[in-house]
Design a protein around this motif. Structure first.
Motif, mmCIF file in Angstrom:
data_model
loop_
_atom_site.group_PDB
_atom_site.id
_atom_site.type_symbol
_atom_site.label_atom_id
_atom_site.label_comp_id
_atom_site.label_asym_id
_atom_site.label_seq_id
_atom_site.Cartn_x
_atom_site.Cartn_y
_atom_site.Cartn_z
ATOM 1 N N ILE A 165 50.411 -14.618 68.828
ATOM 2 C CA ILE A 165 51.811 -14.361 69.158
ATOM 3 C C ILE A 165 52.226 -12.954 68.740
ATOM 4 O O ILE A 165 52.968 -12.262 69.445
ATOM 5 N N GLU A 166 51.716 -12.489 67.621
ATOM 6 C CA GLU A 166 52.035 -11.133 67.169
ATOM 7 C C GLU A 166 51.595 -10.100 68.207
ATOM 8 O O GLU A 166 52.295 -9.112 68.456
ATOM 9 N N ASN A 167 50.446 -10.327 68.843
ATOM 10 C CA ASN A 167 49.920 -9.366 69.813
ATOM 11 C C ASN A 167 50.772 -9.256 71.074
ATOM 12 O O ASN A 167 50.655 -8.270 71.811
ATOM 13 N N VAL A 168 51.601 -10.244 71.346
ATOM 14 C CA VAL A 168 52.414 -10.207 72.567
ATOM 15 C C VAL A 168 53.903 -10.088 72.272
ATOM 16 O O VAL A 168 54.719 -10.187 73.176
ATOM 17 N N THR A 169 54.260 -9.878 71.031
ATOM 18 C CA THR A 169 55.662 -9.804 70.641
ATOM 19 C C THR A 169 56.097 -8.350 70.503
ATOM 20 O O THR A 169 55.509 -7.579 69.744
ATOM 21 N N PHE A 170 57.131 -7.986 71.247
ATOM 22 C CA PHE A 170 57.691 -6.639 71.225
ATOM 23 C C PHE A 170 59.199 -6.757 71.015
ATOM 24 O O PHE A 170 59.872 -7.447 71.784
ATOM 25 N N PRO A 178 49.379 -15.197 75.548
ATOM 26 C CA PRO A 178 48.096 -14.756 74.995
ATOM 27 C C PRO A 178 47.021 -15.831 75.124
ATOM 28 O O PRO A 178 47.315 -17.026 75.164
ATOM 29 N N ASN A 179 45.778 -15.387 75.167
ATOM 30 C CA ASN A 179 44.679 -16.347 75.093
ATOM 31 C C ASN A 179 44.287 -16.557 73.640
ATOM 32 O O ASN A 179 44.764 -15.864 72.734
ATOM 33 N N SER A 180 43.412 -17.489 73.416
ATOM 34 C CA SER A 180 42.805 -17.692 72.103
ATOM 35 C C SER A 180 41.433 -18.274 72.361
ATOM 36 O O SER A 180 41.308 -19.372 72.912
ATOM 37 N N GLN A 181 40.416 -17.541 71.977
ATOM 38 C CA GLN A 181 39.072 -17.956 72.360
ATOM 39 C C GLN A 181 38.205 -18.228 71.146
ATOM 40 O O GLN A 181 38.523 -17.842 70.025
ATOM 41 N N THR A 369 40.345 -13.070 68.165
ATOM 42 C CA THR A 369 40.416 -14.282 68.983
ATOM 43 C C THR A 369 41.320 -14.112 70.195
ATOM 44 O O THR A 369 41.371 -14.982 71.057
ATOM 45 N N THR A 370 42.057 -12.987 70.265
ATOM 46 C CA THR A 370 43.021 -12.797 71.352
ATOM 47 C C THR A 370 42.776 -11.453 72.018
ATOM 48 O O THR A 370 42.956 -10.409 71.395
ATOM 49 N N THR A 371 42.373 -11.490 73.292
ATOM 50 C CA THR A 371 41.989 -10.254 73.974
ATOM 51 C C THR A 371 42.597 -10.105 75.366
ATOM 52 O O THR A 371 42.569 -9.022 75.935
#
Length: 567
Positions: A165-170, A178-181, A369-371
């Motif tokens: 969630i941090e990676n997509v929060t602006f 986001p994905n999680s793999q 884990t998120t790309t």
């Protein structure tokens, strides 16, 4: 008298009108209303899996691999088991705004951003996500995620400890899904033709010296027995792949040299802690120069595919039976290996956590884990549709047959998996085969979306002895789709379960401010220089000039920014 009667009639009319207004207001509160975009909403809780009453359309950008021949006869990238499932379950009709091959997809995305001509939704990486946010071209999905993400997806996203969630929060807004793999996606094992090893009386190579000797034998000793000089020791990256994974693309690198770099404690493309405790870019360190020297020697001796870097698809040489070794993730049966065993049922591809470093340790780089992210065009009238499509995939992935169309054909596909999904799957399959547990013991694990079908079908495809994973002890024809999955677990993931991995993470997996302007050119400089060094068209000492140029062209400033982020 007449005036009194008129007054009474007017009062009755007003009371009736007010009563009707109250009733209408109550019905509106209880039933469907319209939001400010004209879209119908409901006071009922959002249904993550609810089908639309009327068919809606979504135009997407999609990566389509022209070399993928897995679609069954009559199917197309727009009409296949995946798109039909989306239509039947959600009443969503998928259209293509654009398609592109794996090597051209990022370019198509960049063109769409530059022209402000986005599809309704598409999959992007971290660089493109930041560009889209800054250009104000995509929708705020905060409420969509909160209201429409399925409980299973939220559980998986939560398992990343806030990273996804941090990676997509602006600015406090969720701007993408986001994905999680599985963490296994970031480890690039060594895949070897074990039948070639057996024929030549060789063992899997533990050290780099062993590795070079195996590659030499595969090239010089005719392991395929056809009497021709046509075998390749080690595959190299094709035009769609990289020399090694990097901090922005840390997973699923195919045919690169990741294992050779890490065996020498070289981690190009990663941000590492330097000897002084401060961040340093792995590509400019002496260990990377040493690894390039090793690769340069191997290439000059003919141990690496002579067509590396220009070959359009290295998988073709694996399918045709010409290649003996390559580096890749656990899921390579979903790639060329299924076709390879169709062509030659005796091609015994096995996976190893090799080569080891000088201390005998396995030291691969590890991934985030998120790309990848699904973004939705601003003002698209059904912004919840992509979320529903992802819910549908996670809930129903076990019903799809990858042998009649690879999972990449699912529109807007993101991988959703707990970090330990494949390790858990491998151990569960081993337990069921050993008889120490029953399939039913693994039924109540919804986040592990394919586990139930895995344990239910393993006896259809795995032959005795159950603890031997050589190709002759499998029956792929019994259920090719399930074989692909089980082989990925019991062969591809097994080394990660059985090995004490001393992996290395990047200090960061996202961009800094200066990277937005400089990183494309810096990465191009790096890729071109390293490829030329390996192929012998530039001297090894060109590396030193690269380091100086990299620093002067923005690398030093970027390093300062990375230091601030890490601190």
């Amino acid at each position: 008298m007449f005036k009194k009667l008129l007054f009474l009639l007017l009062m009755v009319f007003v009371l009736v009108a007010c009563s009707n207004d109250d009733t209408a207001s109550e019905e509106a509160a209880e039933g469907d209303t319209e939001n400010d975009t004209g879209e119908e909403t409901s006071s009922e809780p959002a249904d993550p899996f609810g089908a639309y009453d009327e068919t809606i359309k979504i135009a997407i950008g999609q990566e389509v691999d022209p070399s993928d021949t897995s679609l069954q006869d009559g199917d197309t990238p727009l009409d296949n088991q995946y798109t039909r499932h989306v239509k039947e379950n959600l009443n969503i009709e998928v259209e293509h705004a654009f398609t592109a091959s794996p090597s051209n997809y990022d370019q198509k995305v960049s063109l769409a951003i530059a022209s402000n001509d986005l599809p309704d939704a598409m999959v992007v990486g971290p660089v493109e996500l930041r560009q889209l946010v800054e250009a104000d071209q995509i929708a705020d999905l905060t409420d969509i995620y909160e209201n429409y993400a399925s409980p299973a997806i939220k559980e998986i996203i939560d398992s990343t400890d806030g990273i996804a969630i941090e990676n997509v929060t602006f600015d406090g807004k969720i701007m993408a899904l986001p994905n999680s793999q599985a963490s296994a996606d970031g480890v690039h094992n060594l895949w070897i033709r074990k039948d070639w090893l057996d024929k030549l009386g060789l063992e899997p190579p533990k050290t780099l010296e062993d590795f070079k000797e195996v590659a030499r034998a595969f090239v010089e000793e005719d392991p395929d027995g056809n009497g021709q000089d046509d075998t390749i020791g080690l595959a190299g990256p094709d035009t769609s792949n990289k020399l090694y994974a990097n901090f922005l693309e840390s997973t699923n690198n195919l045919y690169g040299f990741d294992g050779i770099f890490s065996a020498l404690h070289a981690y190009p493309g990663y941000w590492l802690e330097g000897d002084d405790g401060q961040p340093v870019y792995g590509s400019i360190l002496p260990e990377t120069k040493e690894a390039l020297a090793v690769l340069r020697d191997m290439y000059s001796e003919g141990l690496i595919d002579p067509e590396m870097g220009v070959r359009e698809d290295s998988g073709e040489s694996i399918i045709s039976g010409n290649t003996g070794m390559f580096f890749g993730p656990f899921w390579m049966p979903y790639g060329p290996l299924t076709d390879a065993i169709k062509e030659n049922p005796e091609a015994n591809w096995q996976s190893y956590a090799l080569p080891l470093d000088e201390n005998g340790d396995y030291t691969p780089h590890l991934s985030t884990t998120t790309t990848q992210y699904v973004v939705v065009r601003k003002d698209y009238e059904h912004p919840e549709a992509p979320m529903k499509m992802l819910n549908n995939l996670l809930a129903n992935e076990s019903v799809f047959d990858p042998s009649i169309g690879g999972p990449g054909y699912y529109p807007l596909r993101l991988v959703y998996a707990p970090a330990d999904e494949m390790e858990v799957t491998t151990i569960a399959l081993r337990d069921v085969l050993a008889g120490t547990k029953e399939p039913e013991d693994f039924y109540d694990m919804p986040a592990y979306k394919l586990l139930k079908s895995d344990v239910d079908t393993i006896h259809e495809i795995k032959l005795e002895p159950y603890d031997n994973t050589d190709i002759q002890y499998w029956d792929p024809n019994a259920n090719l789709g399930q074989w692909t999955r089980a082989y990925s677990a019991l062969v591809g993931t097994a080394p990660l379960v059985d090995t004490d991995i001393k992996g290395v993470n990047s200090l960061i997996y996202s961009q800094t401010k200066t990277m937005e302007d400089r990183w494309v050119n810096l990465k191009k400089l790096e890729d071109e220089t390293f490829l030329k060094i390996i192929m012998g068209t530039e001297s090894l000492d060109t590396f030193d000039q690269f380091v100086e140029d990299w620093k002067n062209q923005g690398g030093d400033q970027i390093t300062e920014e990375v230091t601030e982020v890490v601190d």
